[in-house]
Scaffold this active site. Sequence first.
Site, PDB file in Angstrom:
ATOM      1  N   ILE A  14       0.823  -1.217   0.000  1.00 35.25           N
ATOM      2  CA  ILE A  14       0.000   0.000   0.000  1.00 35.25           C
ATOM      3  C   ILE A  14       0.858   1.268   0.000  1.00 35.25           C
ATOM      4  O   ILE A  14       0.398   2.320  -0.452  1.00 35.25           O
ATOM      5  CB  ILE A  14      -0.982  -0.024   1.196  1.00 35.25           C
ATOM      6  N   ASN A  70      -1.471   2.274  15.648  1.00 38.26           N
ATOM      7  CA  ASN A  70      -1.797   1.911  17.025  1.00 38.26           C
ATOM      8  C   ASN A  70      -2.086   3.195  17.807  1.00 38.26           C
ATOM      9  O   ASN A  70      -1.931   4.287  17.281  1.00 38.26           O
ATOM     10  CB  ASN A  70      -0.700   1.052  17.677  1.00 38.26           C
ATOM     11  N   GLY A  85       4.146  -4.084  11.073  1.00 39.23           N
ATOM     12  CA  GLY A  85       3.215  -4.289   9.964  1.00 39.23           C
ATOM     13  C   GLY A  85       3.138  -3.100   9.024  1.00 39.23           C
ATOM     14  O   GLY A  85       4.138  -2.444   8.721  1.00 39.23           O
ATOM     15  N   VAL A  86       1.917  -2.802   8.594  1.00 38.61           N
ATOM     16  CA  VAL A  86       1.731  -1.743   7.605  1.00 38.61           C
ATOM     17  C   VAL A  86       2.084  -0.373   8.200  1.00 38.61           C
ATOM     18  O   VAL A  86       2.558   0.523   7.494  1.00 38.61           O
ATOM     19  CB  VAL A  86       0.294  -1.814   7.030  1.00 38.61           C
ATOM     20  N   ASP A  87       1.872  -0.217   9.498  1.00 39.51           N
ATOM     21  CA  ASP A  87       2.202   1.032  10.201  1.00 39.51           C
ATOM     22  C   ASP A  87       3.701   1.333  10.050  1.00 39.51           C
ATOM     23  O   ASP A  87       4.095   2.440   9.642  1.00 39.51           O
ATOM     24  CB  ASP A  87       1.826   0.844  11.681  1.00 39.51           C
ATOM     25  N   TYR A  91      -2.895  -7.594  15.124  1.00 37.83           N
ATOM     26  CA  TYR A  91      -4.094  -7.613  15.978  1.00 37.83           C
ATOM     27  C   TYR A  91      -4.953  -8.875  15.790  1.00 37.83           C
ATOM     28  O   TYR A  91      -6.026  -8.994  16.366  1.00 37.83           O
ATOM     29  CB  TYR A  91      -4.920  -6.342  15.773  1.00 37.83           C
TER      30      TYR A  91
END
Length: 179
Positions: free
Chosen positions: A20, A33, A41-43, A135
């Site tokens: 992404i 978060n 992850g994507v963060d 999560y």
Amino acid sequence: MTSARATMADMDIELALGDITTWEVDAIVNAANHTLLGGGGVDGAIHRAGGRAILEECRVLRADRYPDGLPTGEAVATTGGDLPARWVIHTVGPTWAKTKDKSDLLRSCFRTSLTVADELGASTVAFPLISAGVYRWPKEDAIIQALSTLRATSTSVRTATLVLYDEATHRLAQRLASS
Ligand code: ADP
């Protein structure tokens, strides 16, 4: 990057496979978060690719608006820093719990992200599969919640793309979208 039209509604909803952080859209959504200060992850990928500008804006948001962190199910925007996307919409998904149904909060992530996108004037928005990584939300249900919420939400956004990160999840999403 591959992409396929999943449904036709007021807003087009597309499924895509890829990273992404490379998406050329007005806004990408971050499965952030509470701290807004980056994570895995994507963060982590968004903060790495977007550079320090995003982190600096997140720090200001924490200090000014969210001293206790961004609540689960809410969303807030920063600019996109070095990303191709102009904005990043940060939202906090719920953690999966066998004994407690938190799907309202998961759906809220999609709804509030679209509200923020409307406020920004974004017409193309890409979403990751919120909550379905660290999560631990089961992927199949995460896809069902994502697609049904996107279909049901009234918005000025013209195209929402659900970006799946691996081929198996992308195939699963294609199957669920057409069933
Ligand atoms: P959460 O903490 O909300 O579970 P994660 O980032 O751990 O968020 O995972 C959410 C989903 O994003 C997972 O399905 C994961 O495979 C996917 N993902 C991780 N990195 C990327 C990326 N660069 N682009 C798109 N999706 C990603």
